[in-house]
Design a protein around this motif. Structure first.
Motif, PDB file in Angstrom:
ATOM      1  N   GLU A 169     -15.129   0.241  -0.343  1.00 33.86           N
ATOM      2  CA  GLU A 169     -13.684   0.348  -0.187  1.00 33.86           C
ATOM      3  C   GLU A 169     -13.209   1.789  -0.353  1.00 33.86           C
ATOM      4  N   ILE A 170     -13.827   2.500  -1.296  1.00 32.19           N
ATOM      5  CA  ILE A 170     -13.453   3.912  -1.484  1.00 32.19           C
ATOM      6  C   ILE A 170     -13.951   4.747  -0.307  1.00 32.19           C
ATOM      7  N   ASN A 171     -15.164   4.482   0.151  1.00 33.94           N
ATOM      8  CA  ASN A 171     -15.717   5.240   1.273  1.00 33.94           C
ATOM      9  C   ASN A 171     -14.956   4.996   2.566  1.00 33.94           C
ATOM     10  N   SER A 172     -14.369   3.819   2.700  1.00 34.85           N
ATOM     11  CA  SER A 172     -13.615   3.507   3.918  1.00 34.85           C
ATOM     12  C   SER A 172     -12.303   4.276   3.999  1.00 34.85           C
ATOM     13  N   GLY A 173     -11.864   4.844   2.905  1.00 34.38           N
ATOM     14  CA  GLY A 173     -10.667   5.675   2.905  1.00 34.38           C
ATOM     15  C   GLY A 173      -9.431   5.033   2.339  1.00 34.38           C
ATOM     16  N   GLY A 174      -9.462   3.751   2.130  1.00 34.62           N
ATOM     17  CA  GLY A 174      -8.265   3.055   1.660  1.00 34.62           C
ATOM     18  C   GLY A 174      -7.863   3.406   0.239  1.00 34.62           C
ATOM     19  N   LEU A 175      -8.827   3.871  -0.567  1.00 38.64           N
ATOM     20  CA  LEU A 175      -8.547   4.162  -1.974  1.00 38.64           C
ATOM     21  C   LEU A 175      -8.779   5.634  -2.314  1.00 38.64           C
ATOM     22  N   GLN A 222      -6.994  -2.969  -3.773  1.00 38.50           N
ATOM     23  CA  GLN A 222      -6.700  -3.329  -5.157  1.00 38.50           C
ATOM     24  C   GLN A 222      -7.504  -4.539  -5.593  1.00 38.50           C
ATOM     25  N   MET A 223      -7.711  -5.458  -4.663  1.00 43.06           N
ATOM     26  CA  MET A 223      -8.544  -6.624  -4.979  1.00 43.06           C
ATOM     27  C   MET A 223      -9.970  -6.181  -5.305  1.00 43.06           C
ATOM     28  N   ALA A 224     -10.465  -5.170  -4.553  1.00 43.93           N
ATOM     29  CA  ALA A 224     -11.818  -4.669  -4.806  1.00 43.93           C
ATOM     30  C   ALA A 224     -11.896  -4.015  -6.181  1.00 43.93           C
ATOM     31  N   VAL A 225     -10.849  -3.257  -6.556  1.00 46.27           N
ATOM     32  CA  VAL A 225     -10.819  -2.623  -7.871  1.00 46.27           C
ATOM     33  C   VAL A 225     -10.838  -3.683  -8.965  1.00 46.27           C
ATOM     34  N   GLU A 226      -9.994  -4.710  -8.790  1.00 45.36           N
ATOM     35  CA  GLU A 226      -9.917  -5.778  -9.795  1.00 45.36           C
ATOM     36  C   GLU A 226     -11.235  -6.541  -9.883  1.00 45.36           C
ATOM     37  N   ARG A 227     -11.841  -6.809  -8.721  1.00 38.39           N
ATOM     38  CA  ARG A 227     -13.102  -7.534  -8.701  1.00 38.39           C
ATOM     39  C   ARG A 227     -14.207  -6.704  -9.362  1.00 38.39           C
ATOM     40  N   MET A 285       2.381  -1.754  11.433  1.00 39.42           N
ATOM     41  CA  MET A 285       1.683  -0.688  10.709  1.00 39.42           C
ATOM     42  C   MET A 285       1.917  -0.805   9.216  1.00 39.42           C
ATOM     43  N   ILE A 286       3.166  -1.099   8.822  1.00 40.19           N
ATOM     44  CA  ILE A 286       3.468  -1.300   7.404  1.00 40.19           C
ATOM     45  C   ILE A 286       2.688  -2.472   6.852  1.00 40.19           C
ATOM     46  N   SER A 287       2.628  -3.538   7.637  1.00 38.58           N
ATOM     47  CA  SER A 287       1.904  -4.733   7.200  1.00 38.58           C
ATOM     48  C   SER A 287       0.421  -4.443   7.055  1.00 38.58           C
ATOM     49  N   LEU A 288      -0.117  -3.666   8.046  1.00 36.09           N
ATOM     50  CA  LEU A 288      -1.536  -3.326   7.989  1.00 36.09           C
ATOM     51  C   LEU A 288      -1.837  -2.475   6.765  1.00 36.09           C
ATOM     52  N   ALA A 289      -0.991  -1.470   6.506  1.00 37.46           N
ATOM     53  CA  ALA A 289      -1.189  -0.614   5.337  1.00 37.46           C
ATOM     54  C   ALA A 289      -1.117  -1.421   4.061  1.00 37.46           C
ATOM     55  N   THR A 290      -0.175  -2.350   4.012  1.00 39.76           N
ATOM     56  CA  THR A 290      -0.046  -3.215   2.835  1.00 39.76           C
ATOM     57  C   THR A 290      -1.282  -4.072   2.645  1.00 39.76           C
ATOM     58  N   ALA A 291      -1.818  -4.548   3.792  1.00 36.65           N
ATOM     59  CA  ALA A 291      -3.012  -5.395   3.713  1.00 36.65           C
ATOM     60  C   ALA A 291      -4.203  -4.590   3.214  1.00 36.65           C
ATOM     61  N   VAL A 292      -4.349  -3.351   3.777  1.00 37.14           N
ATOM     62  CA  VAL A 292      -5.449  -2.496   3.330  1.00 37.14           C
ATOM     63  C   VAL A 292      -5.323  -2.201   1.847  1.00 37.14           C
ATOM     64  N   GLY A 293      -4.097  -1.867   1.418  1.00 39.51           N
ATOM     65  CA  GLY A 293      -3.865  -1.605   0.004  1.00 39.51           C
ATOM     66  C   GLY A 293      -4.183  -2.810  -0.851  1.00 39.51           C
ATOM     67  N   SER A 294      -3.824  -3.971  -0.371  1.00 41.91           N
ATOM     68  CA  SER A 294      -4.084  -5.203  -1.125  1.00 41.91           C
ATOM     69  C   SER A 294      -5.579  -5.444  -1.250  1.00 41.91           C
ATOM     70  N   PHE A 295      -6.297  -5.259  -0.132  1.00 40.08           N
ATOM     71  CA  PHE A 295      -7.745  -5.448  -0.172  1.00 40.08           C
ATOM     72  C   PHE A 295      -8.383  -4.448  -1.136  1.00 40.08           C
ATOM     73  N   ALA A 333      -8.786   3.733  -9.092  1.00 47.12           N
ATOM     74  CA  ALA A 333     -10.001   3.291  -8.399  1.00 47.12           C
ATOM     75  C   ALA A 333     -11.146   4.274  -8.642  1.00 47.12           C
ATOM     76  N   TRP A 334     -10.844   5.563  -8.586  1.00 48.83           N
ATOM     77  CA  TRP A 334     -11.877   6.567  -8.834  1.00 48.83           C
ATOM     78  C   TRP A 334     -12.350   6.521 -10.283  1.00 48.83           C
ATOM     79  N   TYR A 335     -11.447   6.242 -11.209  1.00 45.54           N
ATOM     80  CA  TYR A 335     -11.861   6.115 -12.611  1.00 45.54           C
ATOM     81  C   TYR A 335     -12.811   4.939 -12.777  1.00 45.54           C
ATOM     82  N   VAL A 336     -12.446   3.781 -12.185  1.00 46.08           N
ATOM     83  CA  VAL A 336     -13.303   2.598 -12.301  1.00 46.08           C
ATOM     84  C   VAL A 336     -14.674   2.881 -11.691  1.00 46.08           C
ATOM     85  N   LEU A 337     -14.692   3.559 -10.525  1.00 44.80           N
ATOM     86  CA  LEU A 337     -15.964   3.894  -9.895  1.00 44.80           C
ATOM     87  C   LEU A 337     -16.790   4.802 -10.805  1.00 44.80           C
TER      88      LEU A 337
END
Length: 317
Positions: free
Chosen positions: A62-68, A37-42, A25-35, A74-78
């Motif tokens: 990514e924001i609609n999916s709930g991860g951000l 943040q990658m979307a924000v950077e992209r 679960m920790i790994s999954l959360a980390t992966a979601v968070g990483s994805f 992320a909301w500022y960038v959006l």
């Protein structure tokens, strides 16, 4: 003994599985968070290149999916992306969906305790959007058409709401008073240019003009222009009634018109006197008072203001 052994193994297995599940679960959360943040950077990189549509397509899912959902940056960038898309594609649309979305996203970012840097950027973006609503409101006044009052006030209301979201103690009464005064003038101009005998439209324009001036004066008491224009609006409505008198007017109708005119002229007197007190040497208010008293069959008062006008003209020579 075998049964006891099995129970011990089962207990050990459960504990190990719980640890493994927790790690997953920790790994999954980390992966979601990483994805995320990658979307924000992209999206940020795409925006910097001017590819705002692509940036939105990357970040919004990514924001609609709930991860951000709780990520202020992320909301500022959006919000910034939506603001730029509004400027690029919907700047002439007073009901721009992208402008509304930008405001919503930026306000969401502000609620999530952003960094100091992001907070300043959020306020700057919201300030731009709020002023765009104010500009649209004033622009609609300049191209005013009968009945567009509510649309203009609604646009101003959005400006006011954004200002209050940035600063709950913000005071926009001066700007609101100006908008009301502009609306009073706009309705008055339509009324002055009205052709024909559309009495219903005439009354609507008159009521709106008076109402707007009175609203402006509640917000900004003692404002010369509002007082003078309110007085003129009342007086001119009386003159319009007099112009309806012709050879076909019955005695009963004549008496009704005269009563209505007296009431309108009397209503014009108080704001004209208040404007005169503010600026005693203004020729327009002296002439207004002279004319109103004359219309009310008060020759002595009218003559007093006539002499003041003559003295004023003499001093200016």
């Amino acid at each position: 003994m075998g049964s006891k052994y099995r129970q011990m193994n089962q207990g050990t297995w459960r504990r190990q599985w719980a640890r493994v599940t927790g790690v997953l679960m920790i790994s999954l959360a980390t992966a979601v968070g990483s994805f995320g943040q990658m979307a924000v950077e992209r999206a940020t990189a795409l925006g910097q290149g001017g590819n705002w549509e692509d940036a939105l397509d990357v970040l919004l899912p990514e924001i609609n999916s709930g991860g951000l959902q709780t990520d202020a940056h992320a909301w500022y960038v959006l919000g910034y992306i939506q603001k730029e898309l509004y400027k690029k594609t919907e700047a002439n649309d007073v009901d721009s969906p992208r402008r509304l979305s930008a405001v919503s996203s930026l306000q969401r970012a502000a609620e999530l305790s952003p960094s100091v840097v992001d907070h300043d950027l959020i306020i700057s973006a919201l300030d731009f959007l709020s002023r765009s609503y104010l500009r649209d409101a004033i622009g609609r006044v300049e191209g005013f058409t009968a009945g567009s009052d509510e649309e203009i006030l609604s646009l101003f209301g959005r400006y006011e709401a954004i200002e209050m979201s940035m600063n709950p103690k913000a005071d926009v009464n001066v700007q609101k008073a100006d908008v009301y005064r502009y609306l009073g003038q706009a309705n008055g101009l339509l009324l002055a240019g009205l052709k024909g005998t559309n009495l219903e439209l005439e009354q609507q324009l008159f009521d709106r003009s008076v109402g707007h001036y009175e609203s402006a004066l509640k917000l900004k008491p003692g404002e010369y222009s509002g007082l003078f224009n309110l007085a003129i609006t009342w007086y001119n409505q009386g003159v319009r009634q007099l112009k309806r008198i012709d050879h076909e007017t019955s005695m009963f109708e004549l008496m009704e018109i005269q009563d209505a005119c007296v009431e309108l002229f009397e209503r014009s007197l108080a704001p004209m006197e208040a404007a005169h007190k503010l600026q005693p040497d203004r020729f327009e208010t002296l002439k207004g008072l002279m004319t109103i008293h004359y219309a009310l069959n008060q020759p002595e008062a009218s003559d007093r203001y006539r002499k003041m006008i003559e003295a004023l003209n003499e001093n200016r020579r």
